[in-house]
Design a protein around this motif. Structure first.
Motif, PDB file in Angstrom:
ATOM      1  N   MET A   5       0.838  -1.186   0.000  1.00 32.64           N
ATOM      2  CA  MET A   5       0.000   0.000   0.000  1.00 32.64           C
ATOM      3  C   MET A   5       0.880   1.245   0.000  1.00 32.64           C
ATOM      4  O   MET A   5       1.907   1.288   0.671  1.00 32.64           O
ATOM      5  N   LYS A   6       0.473   2.253  -0.760  1.00 32.71           N
ATOM      6  CA  LYS A   6       1.220   3.510  -0.819  1.00 32.71           C
ATOM      7  C   LYS A   6       0.602   4.508   0.165  1.00 32.71           C
ATOM      8  O   LYS A   6      -0.595   4.791   0.113  1.00 32.71           O
ATOM      9  N   VAL A   7       1.433   5.024   1.047  1.00 32.44           N
ATOM     10  CA  VAL A   7       0.997   5.969   2.066  1.00 32.44           C
ATOM     11  C   VAL A   7       1.705   7.299   1.845  1.00 32.44           C
ATOM     12  O   VAL A   7       2.942   7.343   1.793  1.00 32.44           O
ATOM     13  N   ALA A  55       9.628  12.933  16.121  1.00 34.71           N
ATOM     14  CA  ALA A  55       9.738  11.598  16.708  1.00 34.71           C
ATOM     15  C   ALA A  55       8.553  10.732  16.279  1.00 34.71           C
ATOM     16  O   ALA A  55       8.707   9.537  16.002  1.00 34.71           O
ATOM     17  N   ILE A  56       7.377  11.326  16.214  1.00 40.18           N
ATOM     18  CA  ILE A  56       6.189  10.612  15.736  1.00 40.18           C
ATOM     19  C   ILE A  56       6.378  10.179  14.289  1.00 40.18           C
ATOM     20  O   ILE A  56       6.084   9.039  13.915  1.00 40.18           O
ATOM     21  N   LEU A  57       6.873  11.099  13.462  1.00 44.55           N
ATOM     22  CA  LEU A  57       7.127  10.774  12.060  1.00 44.55           C
ATOM     23  C   LEU A  57       8.061   9.578  11.935  1.00 44.55           C
ATOM     24  O   LEU A  57       7.831   8.666  11.130  1.00 44.55           O
ATOM     25  N   GLU A  58       9.110   9.551  12.743  1.00 42.58           N
ATOM     26  CA  GLU A  58      10.072   8.454  12.694  1.00 42.58           C
ATOM     27  C   GLU A  58       9.418   7.131  13.100  1.00 42.58           C
ATOM     28  O   GLU A  58       9.618   6.101  12.444  1.00 42.58           O
ATOM     29  N   SER A  59       8.619   7.148  14.175  1.00 42.90           N
ATOM     30  CA  SER A  59       7.971   5.920  14.644  1.00 42.90           C
ATOM     31  C   SER A  59       6.945   5.409  13.644  1.00 42.90           C
ATOM     32  O   SER A  59       6.874   4.206  13.369  1.00 42.90           O
ATOM     33  N   VAL A  60       6.139   6.319  13.109  1.00 44.81           N
ATOM     34  CA  VAL A  60       5.131   5.930  12.117  1.00 44.81           C
ATOM     35  C   VAL A  60       5.806   5.348  10.878  1.00 44.81           C
ATOM     36  O   VAL A  60       5.381   4.314  10.347  1.00 44.81           O
ATOM     37  N   GLY A 114       7.129   1.822  11.524  1.00 47.20           N
ATOM     38  CA  GLY A 114       6.034   0.860  11.548  1.00 47.20           C
ATOM     39  C   GLY A 114       5.507   0.546  10.160  1.00 47.20           C
ATOM     40  O   GLY A 114       5.270  -0.618   9.820  1.00 47.20           O
ATOM     41  N   LEU A 115       5.327   1.585   9.352  1.00 47.03           N
ATOM     42  CA  LEU A 115       4.812   1.384   7.994  1.00 47.03           C
ATOM     43  C   LEU A 115       5.777   0.576   7.134  1.00 47.03           C
ATOM     44  O   LEU A 115       5.367  -0.326   6.402  1.00 47.03           O
ATOM     45  N   ILE A 116       7.061   0.906   7.235  1.00 47.41           N
ATOM     46  CA  ILE A 116       8.064   0.188   6.436  1.00 47.41           C
ATOM     47  C   ILE A 116       8.115  -1.282   6.846  1.00 47.41           C
ATOM     48  O   ILE A 116       8.164  -2.182   5.999  1.00 47.41           O
ATOM     49  N   ASN A 117       8.065  -1.536   8.162  1.00 47.09           N
ATOM     50  CA  ASN A 117       8.079  -2.920   8.639  1.00 47.09           C
ATOM     51  C   ASN A 117       6.811  -3.680   8.262  1.00 47.09           C
ATOM     52  O   ASN A 117       6.800  -4.911   8.260  1.00 47.09           O
ATOM     53  N   ASN A 118       5.762  -2.940   7.959  1.00 44.98           N
ATOM     54  CA  ASN A 118       4.500  -3.541   7.527  1.00 44.98           C
ATOM     55  C   ASN A 118       4.449  -3.699   6.003  1.00 44.98           C
ATOM     56  O   ASN A 118       3.451  -4.141   5.453  1.00 44.98           O
ATOM     57  N   GLY A 119       5.526  -3.283   5.323  1.00 43.84           N
ATOM     58  CA  GLY A 119       5.612  -3.459   3.882  1.00 43.84           C
ATOM     59  C   GLY A 119       4.980  -2.365   3.055  1.00 43.84           C
ATOM     60  O   GLY A 119       4.797  -2.519   1.842  1.00 43.84           O
ATOM     61  N   HIS A 120       4.663  -1.230   3.690  1.00 52.08           N
ATOM     62  CA  HIS A 120       4.043  -0.133   2.965  1.00 52.08           C
ATOM     63  C   HIS A 120       5.101   0.767   2.315  1.00 52.08           C
ATOM     64  O   HIS A 120       6.227   0.873   2.786  1.00 52.08           O
ATOM     65  N   ASP A 121       4.715   1.430   1.252  1.00 58.64           N
ATOM     66  CA  ASP A 121       5.566   2.377   0.537  1.00 58.64           C
ATOM     67  C   ASP A 121       5.209   3.787   1.001  1.00 58.64           C
ATOM     68  O   ASP A 121       4.032   4.172   0.958  1.00 58.64           O
ATOM     69  N   ILE A 122       6.211   4.557   1.449  1.00 56.46           N
ATOM     70  CA  ILE A 122       5.971   5.894   2.008  1.00 56.46           C
ATOM     71  C   ILE A 122       6.438   6.978   1.043  1.00 56.46           C
ATOM     72  O   ILE A 122       7.529   6.906   0.491  1.00 56.46           O
ATOM     73  N   ASP A 123       5.587   7.997   0.892  1.00 51.36           N
ATOM     74  CA  ASP A 123       5.956   9.215   0.159  1.00 51.36           C
ATOM     75  C   ASP A 123       5.757  10.380   1.128  1.00 51.36           C
ATOM     76  O   ASP A 123       4.627  10.684   1.507  1.00 51.36           O
ATOM     77  N   LEU A 124       6.851  10.999   1.563  1.00 47.79           N
ATOM     78  CA  LEU A 124       6.784  12.073   2.554  1.00 47.79           C
ATOM     79  C   LEU A 124       6.702  13.437   1.880  1.00 47.79           C
ATOM     80  O   LEU A 124       7.583  13.814   1.107  1.00 47.79           O
ATOM     81  N   GLU A 160       4.566   2.930  16.826  1.00 48.34           N
ATOM     82  CA  GLU A 160       5.298   2.125  15.848  1.00 48.34           C
ATOM     83  C   GLU A 160       4.654   0.750  15.689  1.00 48.34           C
ATOM     84  O   GLU A 160       4.468   0.263  14.570  1.00 48.34           O
ATOM     85  N   HIS A 161       4.301   0.127  16.808  1.00 47.20           N
ATOM     86  CA  HIS A 161       3.665  -1.190  16.758  1.00 47.20           C
ATOM     87  C   HIS A 161       2.300  -1.126  16.089  1.00 47.20           C
ATOM     88  O   HIS A 161       1.913  -2.050  15.366  1.00 47.20           O
ATOM     89  N   ARG A 162       1.581  -0.045  16.328  1.00 51.18           N
ATOM     90  CA  ARG A 162       0.260   0.107  15.704  1.00 51.18           C
ATOM     91  C   ARG A 162       0.364   0.106  14.182  1.00 51.18           C
ATOM     92  O   ARG A 162      -0.396  -0.568  13.492  1.00 51.18           O
ATOM     93  N   PHE A 163       1.319   0.873  13.661  1.00 49.60           N
ATOM     94  CA  PHE A 163       1.452   0.959  12.208  1.00 49.60           C
ATOM     95  C   PHE A 163       2.209  -0.234  11.627  1.00 49.60           C
ATOM     96  O   PHE A 163       2.190  -0.453  10.425  1.00 49.60           O
ATOM     97  N   MET A 164       2.828  -1.012  12.497  1.00 50.42           N
ATOM     98  CA  MET A 164       3.512  -2.224  12.066  1.00 50.42           C
ATOM     99  C   MET A 164       2.524  -3.386  11.894  1.00 50.42           C
ATOM    100  O   MET A 164       2.717  -4.252  11.041  1.00 50.42           O
ATOM    101  N   LYS A 165       1.446  -3.358  12.676  1.00 52.06           N
ATOM    102  CA  LYS A 165       0.552  -4.527  12.739  1.00 52.06           C
ATOM    103  C   LYS A 165      -0.789  -4.335  12.052  1.00 52.06           C
ATOM    104  O   LYS A 165      -1.478  -5.296  11.786  1.00 52.06           O
ATOM    105  N   THR A 166      -1.181  -3.099  11.819  1.00 50.27           N
ATOM    106  CA  THR A 166      -2.526  -2.877  11.278  1.00 50.27           C
ATOM    107  C   THR A 166      -2.498  -2.437   9.829  1.00 50.27           C
ATOM    108  O   THR A 166      -1.474  -2.014   9.291  1.00 50.27           O
ATOM    109  N   TYR A 167      -3.649  -2.538   9.188  1.00 53.88           N
ATOM    110  CA  TYR A 167      -3.802  -2.119   7.807  1.00 53.88           C
ATOM    111  C   TYR A 167      -3.875  -0.591   7.681  1.00 53.88           C
ATOM    112  O   TYR A 167      -3.754  -0.044   6.613  1.00 53.88           O
ATOM    113  N   ILE A 168      -4.029   0.082   8.763  1.00 53.22           N
ATOM    114  CA  ILE A 168      -4.236   1.522   8.889  1.00 53.22           C
ATOM    115  C   ILE A 168      -5.728   1.799   8.914  1.00 53.22           C
ATOM    116  O   ILE A 168      -6.263   2.173   9.833  1.00 53.22           O
TER     117      ILE A 168
END
Length: 198
Positions: free
Chosen positions: A1-3, A18-23, A26-36, A190-198
């Motif tokens: 998924m692209k976020v 710090a929030i940006l880093e944790s999110v 989590g997203l990267i570990n969940n396999g999501h693609d990030i565009d900041l 971090e765990h929230r965005f690592m484990k959930t679909y969002i």
């Protein structure tokens, strides 16, 4: 998924960073693609000029950054906003992003001639998450200040556009809590965005 993450805070040592880093972790570990989209680093101009207002009427943006952001968001499955709440509202760049990027012909159009019902144009987008920091206690923000972010963004913007998957995660009394508590928040995030679909 692209976020796509829309981030707004000028200070690198902020809790928002710090929030940006944790999110992001989590997203990267969940396999999501990030565009900041980092509004501060982009020197995004939040001011609606006369040319921007004409573009609003014509449904054709003229600000190069608005055009760029629109092209990037059109590819997104989910949007995440991260910003501080100052004087009970979002910073100027976040408000300018709402004003200049979320307007007719870019984020939405009207589904009838009376211009009363909106239809979203970001057709891939499935949901929006907002993460904020503030020093005001949660109850006071709701009871005294009217929950302004919920009214302005979750309802006044994205509910009107028809998005059903809308979440707001608020971190309150940030300066008053201990460093240990902030670390707990970040780990949980971090765990929230690592484990959930969002």
């Amino acid at each position: 998924m692209k976020v796509v993450i829309i981030f707004n805070h000028p200070y690198k040592g902020s809790f928002c960073n710090a929030i940006l880093e944790s999110v992001s972790k989590g997203l990267i570990n969940n396999g999501h693609d990030i565009d900041l989209i980092h509004l501060d680093q982009d020197n995004f101009n939040p001011v609606m000029t006369s040319n921007d207002l004409k573009a609003f009427r014509d449904k054709k943006p003229v600000d190069p950054k608005v055009i760029e952001y629109n092209n990037r968001i059109k590819q997104a499955d989910h949007l995440i906003f991260i910003f501080p709440i100052w004087w009970e509202l979002m910073p100027a760049m976040t408000k300018g992003f709402i004003d200049k990027v979320i307007f007719p012909g870019v984020a939405y159009d009207y589904s009838n001639t009376q211009n009363t019902r909106m239809k979203p144009l970001w057709n891939k987008l499935k949901g929006i998450t907002i993460l904020t920091t503030m020093n005001t206690p949660k109850f006071l923000y709701w009871a005294i200040f009217g929950n302004a972010i919920k009214k302005a963004m979750l309802l006044g913007t994205f509910w009107k556009l028809g998005y059903k998957n809308r979440k707001w995660i608020s971190f309150n009394k940030v300066k008053q809590v201990s460093p240990e508590k902030r670390e707990q928040w970040l780990t949980k995030l971090e765990h929230r965005f690592m484990k959930t679909y969002i």
